[in-house]
Design an enzyme around this catalytic site. Structure first.
Site, PDB file in Angstrom:
ATOM      1  N   ILE A 135     -69.412 -72.923 -85.858  1.00 54.70           N
ATOM      2  CA  ILE A 135     -67.851 -72.790 -85.814  1.00 54.70           C
ATOM      3  C   ILE A 135     -67.714 -72.594 -87.304  1.00 54.70           C
ATOM      4  O   ILE A 135     -67.939 -72.614 -88.363  1.00 54.70           O
ATOM      5  CB  ILE A 135     -66.874 -73.944 -85.320  1.00 54.70           C
ATOM      6  CG1 ILE A 135     -67.552 -74.876 -86.572  1.00 54.70           C
ATOM      7  CG2 ILE A 135     -67.135 -74.474 -83.530  1.00 54.70           C
ATOM      8  CD1 ILE A 135     -66.481 -76.205 -85.884  1.00 54.70           C
ATOM      9  N   ASP A 136     -66.460 -71.392 -87.596  1.00 58.61           N
ATOM     10  CA  ASP A 136     -65.649 -71.311 -88.264  1.00 58.61           C
ATOM     11  C   ASP A 136     -66.308 -72.021 -89.899  1.00 58.61           C
ATOM     12  O   ASP A 136     -65.737 -73.512 -89.409  1.00 58.61           O
ATOM     13  CB  ASP A 136     -65.067 -70.455 -88.733  1.00 58.61           C
ATOM     14  CG  ASP A 136     -64.468 -68.892 -87.937  1.00 58.61           C
ATOM     15  OD1 ASP A 136     -66.118 -68.649 -88.075  1.00 58.61           O
ATOM     16  OD2 ASP A 136     -64.105 -68.439 -87.077  1.00 58.61           O
ATOM     17  N   ARG A 137     -66.189 -71.912 -90.936  1.00 60.94           N
ATOM     18  CA  ARG A 137     -66.282 -72.754 -91.535  1.00 60.94           C
ATOM     19  C   ARG A 137     -64.534 -73.768 -91.945  1.00 60.94           C
ATOM     20  O   ARG A 137     -64.575 -74.782 -92.303  1.00 60.94           O
ATOM     21  CB  ARG A 137     -66.408 -72.259 -93.561  1.00 60.94           C
ATOM     22  CG  ARG A 137     -65.943 -73.016 -94.871  1.00 60.94           C
ATOM     23  CD  ARG A 137     -66.721 -72.245 -96.003  1.00 60.94           C
ATOM     24  NE  ARG A 137     -65.505 -71.210 -96.536  1.00 60.94           N
ATOM     25  CZ  ARG A 137     -64.541 -71.694 -96.741  1.00 60.94           C
ATOM     26  NH1 ARG A 137     -63.813 -72.698 -97.967  1.00 60.94           N
ATOM     27  NH2 ARG A 137     -63.881 -70.136 -97.440  1.00 60.94           N
TER      28      ARG A 137
END
Length: 300
Positions: A137-139
């Site tokens: 998942i994105d940062r």
């Protein structure tokens, strides 16, 4: 058997009689040829406590046992970092990733990542494992991340993921009030022009499908639940922008950062079949502090 070794067992049923152990593992339990080759080379297959060959044929009632893996060295440097563990057993680890943390080390973020934290946690327990996240998942997206603890678990969960048997649910806050209570966005996604980071809707992009449902409407903000049929990079963020309702805080895709400084998106639920038992397993991640604060700031 050391702490980095897991024993997988199965009692043969009547339909297994006369079948090669290789065939049972491959067709009934979806073992990959790579995993089976490692089992064969390591002589890690037993029946009723005695070593056997994968090409031997089974009998009803026999207990087939596999030593799934031995210690494995990783190139990721372990670090003593906080780790919010949601679930753990011999096969997998589920964590609630915080905002601002990258899932896997890279040239931009070589340390302080979730990978460094997980490897450090294992090393602190005297375990040597490869870091195998099932998904990323994105940062600046918070929530559930699943890590396989051995090659078998990784292969089994990847098999489910490829066939759409893993159900991922996100929740997020978008700008504006959606007219419909639910819907599906089925627009292909590709790289935006002159960018290696941003994505956009493109006719020649990869197929992407996002289902959404309105959970609540606030003053100028909609609280949505998303379920994904595909897993493209930035999929929810791009699809929300395409609706004209970008995620709050998502400045890359036109979101207002007044109330929150990152995309208001959270990986809340990850549901799948346990790689060893085949039983349903549901992992849930509670809201982080910044989303709780956002909820308090929103007006009914």
């Amino acid at each position: 058997m050391n702490s980095s070794t897991t024993l997988w067992e199965y009692r043969l049923q009547s339909e297994d009689a006369g079948q090669k152990y290789l065939s049972i593992l491959k067709h009934k339990f979806h073992f990959s040829l790579k995993v089976l080759q490692h089992l064969k080379e390591g002589e890690r297959v037993w029946v009723d406590g005695h070593f056997t060959y994968l090409t031997a044929r089974g009998k009803e009632g026999e207990v087939l046992s596999l030593q799934l893996f031995a210690e494995e060295e990783t190139t990721i440097e372990g670090e003593d970092l906080p780790l919010n563990i949601l679930y753990e057993d011999d096969y997998l680890l589920a964590v609630n990733k915080p905002v601002g943390q990258v899932v896997h080390p890279n040239h931009r973020y070589p340390c302080q990542t979730l990978g460094n934290a997980v490897v450090g946690y294992w090393q602190g327990r005297g375990e040597h494992r490869l870091y195998r996240p099932i998904h990323r998942i994105d940062r600046n997206t918070s929530g559930v991340v699943i890590i396989a603890k051995n090659q078998f678990s990784h292969q089994q969960l990847a098999w489910q993921l490829e066939r759409g048997h893993i159900h991922k649910r996100y929740v997020g806050f978008v700008q504006g009030l959606l007219r419909e209570n639910s819907g599906t966005i089925a627009s292909p996604i590709g790289f935006a022009a002159n960018s290696f980071i941003k994505r956009q809707i493109r006719d020649n992009g990869e197929p992407a499908r996002t289902n959404y449902r309105v959970l609540h409407r606030y003053a100028g903000v909609s609280f949505l639940e998303f379920t994904l049929e595909t897993g493209r990079t930035h999929q929810i963020r791009v699809h929300c922008e395409s609706l004209g309702h970008p995620l709050l805080g998502d400045d890359l895709y036109g979101g207002d950062t007044t109330l929150i400084g990152r995309q208001a998106l959270h990986s809340s639920v990850y549901a799948f079949l346990h790689p060893a038992t085949g039983l349903p397993l549901v992992i849930r991640a509670p809201f982080p502090a910044d989303l709780k604060d956002l909820l308090k700031a929103l007006k009914p």
